[in-house]
Design a protein around this motif. Structure first.
Motif, PDB file in Angstrom:
ATOM      1  N   HIS A  59      37.550  50.768  38.751  1.00  0.00           N
ATOM      2  CA  HIS A  59      38.766  49.962  38.592  1.00  0.00           C
ATOM      3  C   HIS A  59      38.765  49.218  37.264  1.00  0.00           C
ATOM      4  O   HIS A  59      39.797  49.131  36.592  1.00  0.00           O
ATOM      5  N   ASN A  62      39.442  51.735  34.406  1.00  0.00           N
ATOM      6  CA  ASN A  62      40.814  52.233  34.329  1.00  0.00           C
ATOM      7  C   ASN A  62      41.844  51.092  34.353  1.00  0.00           C
ATOM      8  O   ASN A  62      43.046  51.341  34.411  1.00  0.00           O
ATOM      9  N   GLN A  63      41.363  49.858  34.312  1.00  0.00           N
ATOM     10  CA  GLN A  63      42.185  48.645  34.188  1.00  0.00           C
ATOM     11  C   GLN A  63      43.179  48.458  35.335  1.00  0.00           C
ATOM     12  O   GLN A  63      44.224  47.846  35.166  1.00  0.00           O
ATOM     13  N   SER A  64      42.798  48.927  36.523  1.00  0.00           N
ATOM     14  CA  SER A  64      43.677  48.762  37.683  1.00  0.00           C
ATOM     15  C   SER A  64      43.309  47.546  38.523  1.00  0.00           C
ATOM     16  O   SER A  64      44.127  47.063  39.313  1.00  0.00           O
ATOM     17  N   THR A  85      43.574  42.244  41.564  1.00  0.00           N
ATOM     18  CA  THR A  85      43.787  43.620  42.004  1.00  0.00           C
ATOM     19  C   THR A  85      45.250  44.034  41.870  1.00  0.00           C
ATOM     20  O   THR A  85      46.123  43.196  41.612  1.00  0.00           O
ATOM     21  N   ASN A  86      45.471  45.331  42.071  1.00  0.00           N
ATOM     22  CA  ASN A  86      46.823  45.897  41.992  1.00  0.00           C
ATOM     23  C   ASN A  86      47.507  45.509  40.689  1.00  0.00           C
ATOM     24  O   ASN A  86      48.653  45.050  40.684  1.00  0.00           O
ATOM     25  N   VAL A  88      49.648  45.751  37.659  1.00  0.00           N
ATOM     26  CA  VAL A  88      50.826  46.542  37.321  1.00  0.00           C
ATOM     27  C   VAL A  88      51.256  46.155  35.912  1.00  0.00           C
ATOM     28  O   VAL A  88      51.411  44.972  35.602  1.00  0.00           O
ATOM     29  N   ARG A  89      51.417  47.145  35.072  1.00  0.00           N
ATOM     30  CA  ARG A  89      51.872  46.905  33.696  1.00  0.00           C
ATOM     31  C   ARG A  89      53.377  47.162  33.613  1.00  0.00           C
ATOM     32  O   ARG A  89      54.080  47.002  34.600  1.00  0.00           O
ATOM     33  N   CYS A  95      49.448  40.882  38.804  1.00  0.00           N
ATOM     34  CA  CYS A  95      48.386  41.303  39.713  1.00  0.00           C
ATOM     35  C   CYS A  95      48.291  40.309  40.856  1.00  0.00           C
ATOM     36  O   CYS A  95      48.959  39.272  40.862  1.00  0.00           O
TER      37      CYS A  95
END
Length: 183
Positions: A59, A62-64, A85-86, A88-89, A95
């Motif tokens: 994570h 992959n920058q998620s 977490t989660n 979103v760009r 997040c």
């Protein structure tokens, strides 16, 4: 990447941290149970902790999501966890924040210290615009922490998450990046 606070080193757990994370999870099993999903016995095993750490690393790369552990300065013990977490760009740039502190460090300001450092990282380094954090209405310690950190209440989600076997309402809060400049 390591963040340092007055009392902790904050980093994404690595394979060498398996025993520290396993100890944190097992020593705080009863303490954290009221605030977490129901866990089966496999969750508390070394094999699962290794899988968790592999996921944390994936994570991060992959920058998620950013799963941070707050270690003592010798990196032998985890005092708290702070997760963004989660991620979103795009137009959202946001997040979710989750956190927990070891029972023996509760009430000592460790969680405030760790979350402040994490927020600084996601706002200044990742340049996220918004961090959302939700808590159960009866969790007064989380309510106080988030208020202290500048989160604002945005609503109430009925039966939002299944926690400890029961669907629980959650107060929805968010903090906007104080350094964010619209462009």
């Amino acid at each position: 990447m390591i963040l340092e606070t007055k009392r902790t080193l904050i980093d994404v757990p690595k394979s060498g941290d398996t025993q520290a994370l396993l100890s944190f999870i097992n020593e705080n099993k009863a303490h954290l149970a009221p605030w977490e999903p129901t866990r089966d016995n496999h969750y508390y095993t070394e094999a699962n902790v290794q899988n968790l750490i592999n996921g944390y690393q994936t994570h991060f790369h992959n920058q998620s999501a950013y799963h941070f552990a707050a270690f003592d300065f010798e990196r032998r013990e985890i005092m708290a966890m702070c997760n963004f977490t989660n991620v979103v760009r795009g137009p959202f740039q946001a997040c979710y924040l989750g956190y927990c502190v070891a029972e023996k460090y509760q009430g000592q300001g460790i969680m405030t210290e760790v979350v402040e450092a994490g927020l600084d990282y996601v706002f200044t380094e990742l340049k996220l615009h918004r961090v959302m954090a939700n808590y159960m209405p009866h969790n007064t310690k989380s309510a106080q922490l988030l208020t202290r950190l500048g989160f604002e209440k945005e609503g109430l989600a009925k039966r939002y998450l299944k926690i400890n076997g029961t669907w629980q309402d959650h107060v929805l809060t968010a903090k906007i990046n104080p350094h964010f400049i619209d462009d």
